[in-house]
Design a protein around this motif. Structure first.
Motif, short mmCIF file in Angstrom:
data_model
loop_
_atom_site.label_atom_id
_atom_site.label_comp_id
_atom_site.label_asym_id
_atom_site.label_seq_id
_atom_site.Cartn_x
_atom_site.Cartn_y
_atom_site.Cartn_z
N SER A 145 0.85 -1.20 0.00
CA SER A 145 0.00 0.00 0.00
C SER A 145 0.88 1.23 0.00
O SER A 145 2.10 1.13 0.14
N ASP A 146 0.25 2.40 -0.15
CA ASP A 146 1.04 3.64 -0.16
C ASP A 146 1.54 4.02 1.23
O ASP A 146 2.23 5.02 1.38
N ARG A 147 1.21 3.22 2.23
CA ARG A 147 1.78 3.47 3.57
C ARG A 147 3.23 2.98 3.64
O ARG A 147 3.96 3.33 4.56
N PHE A 148 3.61 2.15 2.66
CA PHE A 148 4.95 1.58 2.62
C PHE A 148 5.81 2.36 1.64
O PHE A 148 5.40 2.62 0.51
N SER A 149 7.02 2.69 2.07
CA SER A 149 7.97 3.34 1.17
C SER A 149 9.37 2.90 1.56
O SER A 149 9.60 2.42 2.68
N ALA A 150 10.29 3.02 0.63
CA ALA A 150 11.68 2.65 0.92
C ALA A 150 12.59 3.58 0.16
O ALA A 150 12.24 4.08 -0.93
N GLU A 151 13.76 3.81 0.72
CA GLU A 151 14.76 4.60 0.04
C GLU A 151 16.13 4.00 0.31
O GLU A 151 16.33 3.25 1.26
N ARG A 152 17.03 4.37 -0.58
CA ARG A 152 18.42 3.94 -0.43
C ARG A 152 19.29 5.09 -0.84
O ARG A 152 19.11 5.67 -1.92
N THR A 153 20.22 5.44 0.00
CA THR A 153 21.09 6.57 -0.27
C THR A 153 22.54 6.11 -0.29
O THR A 153 22.92 5.21 0.47
N GLY A 154 23.32 6.73 -1.16
CA GLY A 154 24.74 6.41 -1.23
C GLY A 154 25.02 5.00 -1.70
O GLY A 154 26.13 4.49 -1.54
N GLY A 155 24.00 4.36 -2.28
CA GLY A 155 24.19 3.01 -2.79
C GLY A 155 24.47 1.99 -1.72
O GLY A 155 24.96 0.89 -2.00
N SER A 156 24.13 2.33 -0.47
CA SER A 156 24.44 1.41 0.62
C SER A 156 23.20 1.16 1.47
O SER A 156 22.33 0.40 1.07
N VAL A 157 23.09 1.84 2.59
CA VAL A 157 22.02 1.58 3.56
C VAL A 157 20.65 1.91 2.97
O VAL A 157 20.48 2.88 2.23
N SER A 158 19.68 1.06 3.30
CA SER A 158 18.30 1.28 2.89
C SER A 158 17.41 1.35 4.12
O SER A 158 17.66 0.68 5.13
N LEU A 188 13.26 1.06 5.15
CA LEU A 188 11.87 0.76 4.81
C LEU A 188 11.00 1.44 5.85
O LEU A 188 11.18 1.21 7.05
N THR A 189 10.09 2.29 5.39
CA THR A 189 9.23 3.04 6.30
C THR A 189 7.79 2.59 6.13
O THR A 189 7.30 2.46 5.00
N ILE A 190 7.14 2.34 7.25
CA ILE A 190 5.71 2.01 7.25
C ILE A 190 5.01 3.10 8.04
O ILE A 190 5.29 3.30 9.23
N GLN A 191 4.10 3.81 7.39
CA GLN A 191 3.35 4.88 8.06
C GLN A 191 2.01 4.35 8.55
O GLN A 191 1.43 3.44 7.96
N ARG A 192 1.55 4.92 9.64
CA ARG A 192 0.22 4.60 10.19
C ARG A 192 0.04 3.07 10.24
O ARG A 192 -0.87 2.51 9.64
N THR A 193 0.91 2.43 11.00
CA THR A 193 0.93 0.97 11.01
C THR A 193 -0.41 0.36 11.39
O THR A 193 -1.17 0.91 12.20
N GLN A 194 -0.69 -0.80 10.80
CA GLN A 194 -1.88 -1.58 11.06
C GLN A 194 -1.45 -2.95 11.60
O GLN A 194 -0.31 -3.38 11.40
N GLN A 195 -2.37 -3.65 12.23
CA GLN A 195 -2.03 -4.95 12.81
C GLN A 195 -1.59 -5.95 11.75
O GLN A 195 -0.73 -6.80 12.02
N GLU A 196 -2.12 -5.83 10.56
CA GLU A 196 -1.74 -6.76 9.50
C GLU A 196 -0.31 -6.54 9.00
O GLU A 196 0.20 -7.33 8.20
N ASP A 197 0.31 -5.45 9.45
CA ASP A 197 1.71 -5.20 9.09
C ASP A 197 2.66 -6.03 9.94
O ASP A 197 3.87 -6.09 9.65
#
Lengths: 116, 115
Positions: free
Chosen positions: B62-75, B77-86
């Motif tokens: 869903s759009d509550r999930f997003s991910a980024e990676r900077t510098g080609g290394s560390v990533s 994963l962000t979950i906004q407004r978490t739900q129990q099914e997460d």
């Protein structure tokens, strides 16, 4: 879309015996890669063995070997001389043969118990 | 480090909160993958990165999930407004380059529990 099916939720084997874990898959591709991963309670997925679909020879890694039947879309894992450390969840996985492909599609897993 | 490192190992949070999960790949690995493993289930693909770009993010549920990676290394994963099914174990993997023949090396995962 490709699917992977593991029909044995649980299996058990006596130490030093041989066990075979089953895996079938569905795909319309002719070139692809198949994998078996092991997941102990530590949660880390460990690659056990890999098979390239265009190779007819079955892959072997020490006590682990596969029986790859391309026409039947079957990819079973045989563990010989089972050891207590082999106890884990085993996952079969598929990856497309396309050079851009990277996502692994996993089966539901088989929990293997090794009895002393 | 020698292997893929994920943090935190365990995370418990209340429904509705945002969470960030971190993955540090094997040094030199340019490809990074996120998977989700719900209780008693196989792994479900979420997203992968080649360098800092994400050619395939189609597995994000869903759009509550997003991910980024900077510098080609560390990533992250962000979950906004978490739900129990997460609630699940979130596994990260890396490989030398992206490609179907490349073995993916996994971390120990983050167990996320939503109360």
């Amino acid at each position: 879309a490709q699917t992977v099916t593991q029909s044995q939720p649980e299996m058990s084997v006596q130490e030093a015996e041989t066990v075979t874990l089953s895996c079938t898959y569905d795909t319309s591709e002719s070139d692809y890669y198949l994998f078996w991963y092991k997941q102990p309670p530590s949660r880390q997925m460990i690659l056990v063995i890999r098979q390239e679909a265009y190779k007819q020879q079955n892959a072997t890694e020490n006590r682990f070997s596969v029986n790859f039947q391309k026409a039947a879309k079957s990819f079973s894992l045989k563990i010989s001389d089972s050891q207590l450390g082999d106890a884990a969840m085993y996952f079969c996985a598929y990856n497309t043969g396309e050079t851009s492909g990277s996502r692994l599609t996993f089966g539901e897993g088989t929990q293997l118990t090794v009895n002393p | 480090g020698a292997g893929v490192s994920q943090s935190p190992s365990n995370k418990v949070t209340e429904k509705g909160k945002d969470v960030e999960l971190r993955c540090d790949p094997i040094s030199g690995h340019t490809a990074l993958y996120w998977y989700r493993q719900s209780l008693g289930q196989g792994l479900e693909f979420l997203i992968y990165f080649q360098g800092n770009s994400a050619p395939d993010k189609s597995g994000l549920p869903s759009d509550r999930f997003s991910a980024e990676r900077t510098g080609g290394s560390v990533s992250t994963l962000t979950i906004q407004r978490t739900q129990q099914e997460d609630s699940a174990v979130y596994l990260c993997a890396s490989s030398l380059v992206a490609g179907s023949n490349q073995p993916q090396h996994f971390g120990d995962g983050t167990r996320l529990s939503i109360l």
